[in-house]
Design an enzyme around this catalytic site. Structure first.
Site, mmCIF file in Angstrom:
data_model
loop_
_atom_site.group_PDB
_atom_site.id
_atom_site.type_symbol
_atom_site.label_atom_id
_atom_site.label_comp_id
_atom_site.label_asym_id
_atom_site.label_seq_id
_atom_site.Cartn_x
_atom_site.Cartn_y
_atom_site.Cartn_z
ATOM 1 N N TYR A 145 48.413 32.109 38.652
ATOM 2 C CA TYR A 145 49.341 33.237 38.586
ATOM 3 C C TYR A 145 48.615 34.495 39.032
ATOM 4 O O TYR A 145 47.490 34.751 38.614
ATOM 5 C CB TYR A 145 49.843 33.408 37.146
ATOM 6 C CG TYR A 145 50.798 34.570 36.958
ATOM 7 C CD1 TYR A 145 52.086 34.539 37.488
ATOM 8 C CD2 TYR A 145 50.414 35.702 36.242
ATOM 9 C CE1 TYR A 145 52.964 35.600 37.309
ATOM 10 C CE2 TYR A 145 51.295 36.770 36.052
ATOM 11 C CZ TYR A 145 52.559 36.711 36.593
ATOM 12 O OH TYR A 145 53.432 37.761 36.413
ATOM 13 N N ASP A 240 40.782 36.459 41.848
ATOM 14 C CA ASP A 240 41.647 37.203 40.942
ATOM 15 C C ASP A 240 41.039 37.091 39.550
ATOM 16 O O ASP A 240 41.204 36.101 38.853
ATOM 17 C CB ASP A 240 43.072 36.639 40.977
ATOM 18 C CG ASP A 240 44.008 37.406 40.046
ATOM 19 O OD1 ASP A 240 43.520 38.330 39.354
ATOM 20 O OD2 ASP A 240 45.202 37.077 40.006
ATOM 21 N N LYS A 268 43.887 43.831 32.859
ATOM 22 C CA LYS A 268 43.720 43.491 31.448
ATOM 23 C C LYS A 268 42.551 44.230 30.764
ATOM 24 O O LYS A 268 42.719 45.385 30.418
ATOM 25 C CB LYS A 268 43.640 41.969 31.305
ATOM 26 C CG LYS A 268 44.961 41.326 31.792
ATOM 27 C CD LYS A 268 45.188 39.904 31.386
ATOM 28 C CE LYS A 268 46.624 39.481 31.661
ATOM 29 N NZ LYS A 268 46.859 38.712 32.882
HETATM 30 C C1 LIG Z 1 47.927 38.905 34.015
HETATM 31 C C2 LIG Z 1 47.509 38.481 35.377
HETATM 32 C C3 LIG Z 1 47.977 39.112 36.541
HETATM 33 C C4 LIG Z 1 49.049 40.160 36.496
HETATM 34 O O1 LIG Z 1 48.666 41.306 35.836
HETATM 35 P P1 LIG Z 1 49.807 42.295 35.258
HETATM 36 O O2 LIG Z 1 49.029 43.425 34.700
HETATM 37 O O3 LIG Z 1 50.582 41.502 34.271
HETATM 38 O O4 LIG Z 1 50.642 42.696 36.432
HETATM 39 C C5 LIG Z 1 47.443 38.748 37.751
HETATM 40 N N1 LIG Z 1 46.507 37.793 37.836
HETATM 41 C C6 LIG Z 1 46.042 37.141 36.764
HETATM 42 C C7 LIG Z 1 44.995 36.112 36.917
HETATM 43 C C8 LIG Z 1 46.546 37.448 35.499
HETATM 44 O O5 LIG Z 1 46.107 36.772 34.442
#
Ligand SMILES: *Cc1c(COP(=O)(O)O)cnc(C)c1O
Length: 429
Positions: A145, A240, A268
């Protein structure tokens, strides 16, 4: 049974005026049934809902509360920034300090741009990779994701199709055709996609350790193999690390596995609980970003003073307490080891994946290495376990396909509380 009546009433009211009653889908508890809990306050390892119930928090806001809730250093920093002005719409010294701190912590990040969410970070990183290489296609891994950008809401195509198909109404076929999907931990699939699309792939993006299909580790040599393929074919490698950054090690998964991506996306933890994201990496690539270069990306509240203050306080806490990672990993191993023992003594053949302070209990006896194997889980059993744990005051991620995030506020006493609850919950399965 715990009293959830205030949460229930709030949810009924919320559904009238917010789609599905929540501002982010997973919070609605759809995957586990029942009612989402509305939280009122939190401190250290504990969450308190509107009905006054106390929970041990195993999600920690999906990662950011790595120091536990309401950490005084972060609170103080935000208060101090608030007194100056919550926003200027002009550059501030805080942004320079924050950028310098990030670059000093993550060696692969030579220049960095602040944004307001993980989604913004990944969307921007992919645009930059496309603009820099002059190529359109990207490869993403099934089950990873990267936020809700159109290019990422793509499912694997069926049969002979090498390109993806829209995974949400509103994502166009035109967008989908530029996202190629491969299974996680499968280098041959990547090599094949590169072969079939010569000089067309701008970037490979992945969670170096997956959190978003549940916790899944890269197999030995996988990340190194991706690095090599990217080098050979001039493809930008994007890690990511929105979830793994500042969590698996100070410099994230790239430190843990010693593989250097070209671009890194962060989120995060980087905001200490405020809405922050960032993307950064090789200087030559980042210098293509506006106004240094031609690739456009902007944000009215990017680098916001409150957010920078919270993030800076969080990151300095982590940098200045290097033993913290050992501590949270040990705590996590104690929880995982305890649950594993309970499963074994009950003859239950479930799988627990753990990397550092992230873990998932998959209700399957298959080894989980990618999305296909994760999907063999018995989600109904997971839901039952989740509800039993909730009744015993343990707040887990409300879906089988999520990771748990352990915080530094969880001590031995809290661990034994989690294990006691788990022992009883497994009996109820
Ligand atoms: C949470 C998450 C996102 C998205 O971040 P948001 O602040 O919710 O837009 C993207 N990549 C990874 C790996 C994530 O865990």
């Amino acid at each position: 049974m715990k009293d959830f009546s205030k949460s229930k009433a709030l949810f009924e009211r919320a559904k009238q005026i917010i789609p599905g009653g929540v501002n982010s889908p997973v919070r609605a508890f759809r995957a586990v049934g029942g009612n989402p809990l509305f939280m009122k306050r939190a401190k250290g390892p504990y969450l308190y809902d509107e009905d006054g119930n106390e929970f041990v928090d195993l999600i920690n806001s999906w990662g950011p509360m790595i120091l536990g809730h309401a950490h005084p250093a972060v609170e103080e920093a935000v208060k101090e920034a608030l007194a100056t002005s919550p926003s200027f719409g002009a550059p501030t010294a805080r942004e320079v300090e924050m950028a310098a701190l990030i670059c000093s912590i993550i060696p692969s990040v030579e220049k960095v741009r602040m944004v307001n969410s993980g989604t913004e970070a990944t969307m921007s990183a992919v645009r930059v990779a496309r603009g820099f290489t002059g190529r359109d296609k990207i490869i993403k891994m099934e089950g990873c994701y990267h936020g809700h950008g159109d290019s990422f809401l793509i499912a694997a195509g069926s049969g002979a199709m090498t390109f993806g198909t829209p995974d949400s109404p509103g994502v166009t076929k035109g967008t989908a055709k530029d996202t190629l999907i491969a299974p996680f931990n499968d280098l041959n699939a990547i090599a094949r996609l590169i072969d079939e699309n010569p000089k067309e792939i701008a970037a490979i993006i992945l969670e170096p350790v997956v959190g978003n299909m549940g916790c899944v580790a890269p197999q030995p040599g996988y990340l190194q193999g991706l690095r090599k393929l990217c080098d050979t074919h001039n493809i930008i490698l994007i890690f990511d690390e929105v979830m793994t950054g500042f969590r698996l090690a100070l410099a994230g998964a790239q430190e843990l596995y010693n593989v250097k991506p070209d671009l890194t996306t962060l989120g995060k933890i980087i905001g200490g609980g405020l809405p922050v994201g960032a993307y950064g990496g090789r200087k030559d690539i980042m210098d293509a970003v506006s106004p240094a270069g031609p690739i456009y990306q902007a944000g009215t509240l990017s680098g916001n003073p409150l957010a920078m203050a919270a993030g800076y306080a969080m990151l300095t806490q982590l940098r200045d307490n290097p033993s913290l990672y050992h501590q949270i990993n040990t705590t996590t191993t104690a929880i995982v080891g305890g649950i594993r023992k309970q499963l074994f003594s009950k003859g239950l053949g479930y799988t627990i994946n753990q990397v550092g302070s992230m873990f998932t209990l998959f209700f399957t006896d298959e080894t989980v290495i990618n999305f296909d194997t994760a999907k063999t889980s018995d989600t109904a059993r997971f839901a039952k376990y989740f509800q039993s744990m909730l009744q015993r005051g343990i707040y887990m991620a409300p879906s089988q396909y999520e990771a748990m995030f352990v915080s530094a506020a969880i001590d031995d006493l809290v661990v034994s509380r989690v294990l006691q609850a788990s022992e009883e919950a497994l009996k109820e399965l």
